[in-house]
Design a protein around this motif. Structure first.
Motif, PDB file in Angstrom:
ATOM      1  N   HIS A 141      32.263 -69.630  13.533  1.00 24.94           N
ATOM      2  CA  HIS A 141      32.753 -71.002  13.432  1.00 24.94           C
ATOM      3  C   HIS A 141      33.033 -71.323  11.970  1.00 24.94           C
ATOM      4  CE1 HIS A 141      28.343 -71.017  13.267  1.00 24.94           C
ATOM      5  NE2 HIS A 141      28.413 -72.110  12.511  1.00 24.94           N
ATOM      6  N   GLN A 142      34.133 -72.007  11.743  1.00 31.78           N
ATOM      7  CA  GLN A 142      34.522 -72.393  10.390  1.00 31.78           C
ATOM      8  C   GLN A 142      34.276 -73.886  10.202  1.00 31.78           C
ATOM      9  OE1 GLN A 142      37.599 -70.839   7.676  1.00 31.78           O
ATOM     10  NE2 GLN A 142      38.850 -72.420   8.633  1.00 31.78           N
ATOM     11  N   HIS A 143      33.566 -74.230   9.135  1.00 31.05           N
ATOM     12  CA  HIS A 143      33.250 -75.621   8.823  1.00 31.05           C
ATOM     13  C   HIS A 143      34.367 -76.266   8.011  1.00 31.05           C
ATOM     14  CE1 HIS A 143      28.937 -75.442   9.964  1.00 31.05           C
ATOM     15  NE2 HIS A 143      29.094 -74.160   9.679  1.00 31.05           N
ATOM     16  N   ILE A 144      34.671 -77.507   8.327  1.00 32.97           N
ATOM     17  CA  ILE A 144      35.567 -78.334   7.527  1.00 32.97           C
ATOM     18  C   ILE A 144      34.785 -79.605   7.223  1.00 32.97           C
ATOM     19  CG2 ILE A 144      37.773 -79.556   7.406  1.00 32.97           C
ATOM     20  CD1 ILE A 144      37.785 -77.141  10.061  1.00 32.97           C
ATOM     21  N   VAL A 145      34.364 -79.758   5.963  1.00 36.09           N
ATOM     22  CA  VAL A 145      33.538 -80.895   5.557  1.00 36.09           C
ATOM     23  C   VAL A 145      34.367 -81.781   4.634  1.00 36.09           C
ATOM     24  CG1 VAL A 145      31.393 -81.629   4.444  1.00 36.09           C
ATOM     25  CG2 VAL A 145      31.468 -79.449   5.685  1.00 36.09           C
ATOM     26  N   PRO A 146      34.684 -83.014   5.079  1.00 37.75           N
ATOM     27  CA  PRO A 146      35.440 -83.908   4.209  1.00 37.75           C
ATOM     28  C   PRO A 146      34.577 -84.406   3.058  1.00 37.75           C
ATOM     29  CG  PRO A 146      34.774 -85.061   6.194  1.00 37.75           C
ATOM     30  CD  PRO A 146      34.346 -83.629   6.355  1.00 37.75           C
ATOM     31  N   ARG A 147      35.221 -84.620   1.913  1.00 32.87           N
ATOM     32  CA  ARG A 147      34.509 -85.098   0.730  1.00 32.87           C
ATOM     33  C   ARG A 147      35.273 -86.266   0.112  1.00 32.87           C
ATOM     34  NH1 ARG A 147      30.637 -81.634  -1.288  1.00 32.87           N
ATOM     35  NH2 ARG A 147      29.980 -83.607  -2.182  1.00 32.87           N
ATOM     36  N   TRP A 148      34.539 -87.145  -0.527  1.00 30.82           N
ATOM     37  CA  TRP A 148      35.104 -88.284  -1.221  1.00 30.82           C
ATOM     38  C   TRP A 148      34.508 -88.337  -2.619  1.00 30.82           C
ATOM     39  CZ3 TRP A 148      33.466 -88.149   3.755  1.00 30.82           C
ATOM     40  CH2 TRP A 148      34.421 -88.422   4.739  1.00 30.82           C
ATOM     41  N   GLY A 149      35.274 -88.842  -3.571  1.00 35.33           N
ATOM     42  CA  GLY A 149      34.754 -89.005  -4.917  1.00 35.33           C
ATOM     43  C   GLY A 149      33.492 -89.848  -4.898  1.00 35.33           C
ATOM     44  N   GLY A 150      32.424 -89.344  -5.485  1.00 36.58           N
ATOM     45  CA  GLY A 150      31.168 -90.089  -5.541  1.00 36.58           C
ATOM     46  C   GLY A 150      30.348 -90.034  -4.273  1.00 36.58           C
ATOM     47  N   ASP A 151      30.676 -89.136  -3.323  1.00 33.69           N
ATOM     48  CA  ASP A 151      29.901 -89.117  -2.073  1.00 33.69           C
ATOM     49  C   ASP A 151      28.538 -88.453  -2.220  1.00 33.69           C
ATOM     50  OD1 ASP A 151      30.484 -86.382  -1.975  1.00 33.69           O
ATOM     51  OD2 ASP A 151      31.630 -86.484  -0.135  1.00 33.69           O
ATOM     52  N   THR A 152      28.266 -87.880  -3.365  1.00 31.94           N
ATOM     53  CA  THR A 152      26.925 -87.368  -3.615  1.00 31.94           C
ATOM     54  C   THR A 152      26.201 -88.410  -4.456  1.00 31.94           C
ATOM     55  OG1 THR A 152      27.687 -85.099  -3.554  1.00 31.94           O
ATOM     56  CG2 THR A 152      25.573 -85.483  -4.600  1.00 31.94           C
ATOM     57  N   ASN A 153      25.282 -89.115  -3.825  1.00 31.80           N
ATOM     58  CA  ASN A 153      24.539 -90.155  -4.520  1.00 31.80           C
ATOM     59  C   ASN A 153      23.055 -89.835  -4.472  1.00 31.80           C
ATOM     60  OD1 ASN A 153      23.640 -90.926  -1.931  1.00 31.80           O
ATOM     61  ND2 ASN A 153      25.343 -92.324  -1.679  1.00 31.80           N
ATOM     62  N   PHE A 154      22.226 -90.797  -4.713  1.00 36.81           N
ATOM     63  CA  PHE A 154      20.787 -90.546  -4.786  1.00 36.81           C
ATOM     64  C   PHE A 154      20.189 -90.106  -3.455  1.00 36.81           C
ATOM     65  CE2 PHE A 154      20.784 -94.768  -3.079  1.00 36.81           C
ATOM     66  CZ  PHE A 154      19.605 -94.869  -2.350  1.00 36.81           C
ATOM     67  N   MET A 155      20.761 -90.493  -2.330  1.00 37.59           N
ATOM     68  CA  MET A 155      20.155 -90.156  -1.035  1.00 37.59           C
ATOM     69  C   MET A 155      20.051 -88.636  -0.835  1.00 37.59           C
ATOM     70  SD  MET A 155      19.008 -92.776   0.531  1.00 37.59           S
ATOM     71  CE  MET A 155      18.900 -92.367   2.261  1.00 37.59           C
ATOM     72  N   PRO A 156      21.159 -87.883  -0.899  1.00 38.04           N
ATOM     73  CA  PRO A 156      21.013 -86.435  -0.702  1.00 38.04           C
ATOM     74  C   PRO A 156      20.391 -85.729  -1.896  1.00 38.04           C
ATOM     75  CG  PRO A 156      23.325 -87.003  -0.988  1.00 38.04           C
ATOM     76  CD  PRO A 156      22.560 -88.290  -0.934  1.00 38.04           C
ATOM     77  N   VAL A 157      20.632 -86.236  -3.090  1.00 35.95           N
ATOM     78  CA  VAL A 157      20.136 -85.566  -4.287  1.00 35.95           C
ATOM     79  C   VAL A 157      18.626 -85.738  -4.435  1.00 35.95           C
ATOM     80  CG1 VAL A 157      20.263 -85.495  -6.810  1.00 35.95           C
ATOM     81  CG2 VAL A 157      22.357 -85.712  -5.470  1.00 35.95           C
TER      82      VAL A 157
END
Length: 182
Positions: A141-157
């Protein structure tokens, strides 16, 4: 130093932390619905999904050899996968038509995600084998993960938690409506 006694935090005592409960992830953590073996008849969810309705299986689109489906445990809203109908584990086992259609549905998924959610970029890839991190190593299976500018914030980090603002059924409907046709 103060003369006040130390406050002890016990069960049910409020503290300064906010909690985001995601009990549905326990099924993933415990390996529920993982195939019991490597064959197509060993409980492979990618083999059983096509027998369901698109809505029940979270299938976005179907081709002749592959289909696009939402990831049940997404990294980001709209995280989908392109999966061959045929139960194979390795990319090199795809035949020519399967390879071409996997590429075509990946392109269409990107187009649909840009249309439906304004994705700024994508992480696209496959984890080949358990050693490479494949959750279901027996079925490609091939993953396609959409990303947005600034979508890495304090929650996942900091919190190792991802906040997803939309139900999977609603995301499936949104992407299916935006799916480009021939």
């Amino acid at each position: 130093m103060t003369n006040e006694p130390e406050q002890q935090i016990g069960v049910g005592t409020q503290d300064a932390f906010q909690r985001l409960w995601t009990p549905h992830r326990m099924a993933y953590i415990q390996g529920e619905s993982k195939p019991s073996g490597t064959g197509a008849g060993d409980g492979c969810p990618f083999c059983s999904l096509p027998a369901k309705s698109d809505e029940d299986g979270l299938i976005i689109a179907r081709g002749e050899a592959v289909y696009a489906v939402l990831n049940l445990y997404p990294y980001n809203g709209g995280h989908c996968m392109v999966v061959p109908f045929r139960h194979i584990a390795d990319y090199t086992d795809l035949n020519g038509p399967e390879t071409a259609e996997l590429a075509e549905l990946t392109k269409r998924a990107m187009t649909a995600l840009r249309t439906a959610s304004g994705a700024h970029g994508f992480n696209i890839g496959m984890n080949q084998g358990e050693a490479a991190g494949a959750g279901i190593a027996g079925h490609l299976h091939q993953h396609i993960v959409p990303r947005w500018g600034g979508d890495t914030n304090f929650m996942p980090v900091v919190g190792h938690t991802k906040v997803l603002p939309q139900l999977l059924a609603d995301t499936r409907a949104m992407l299916a409506d935006a799916w480009p046709v021939d």
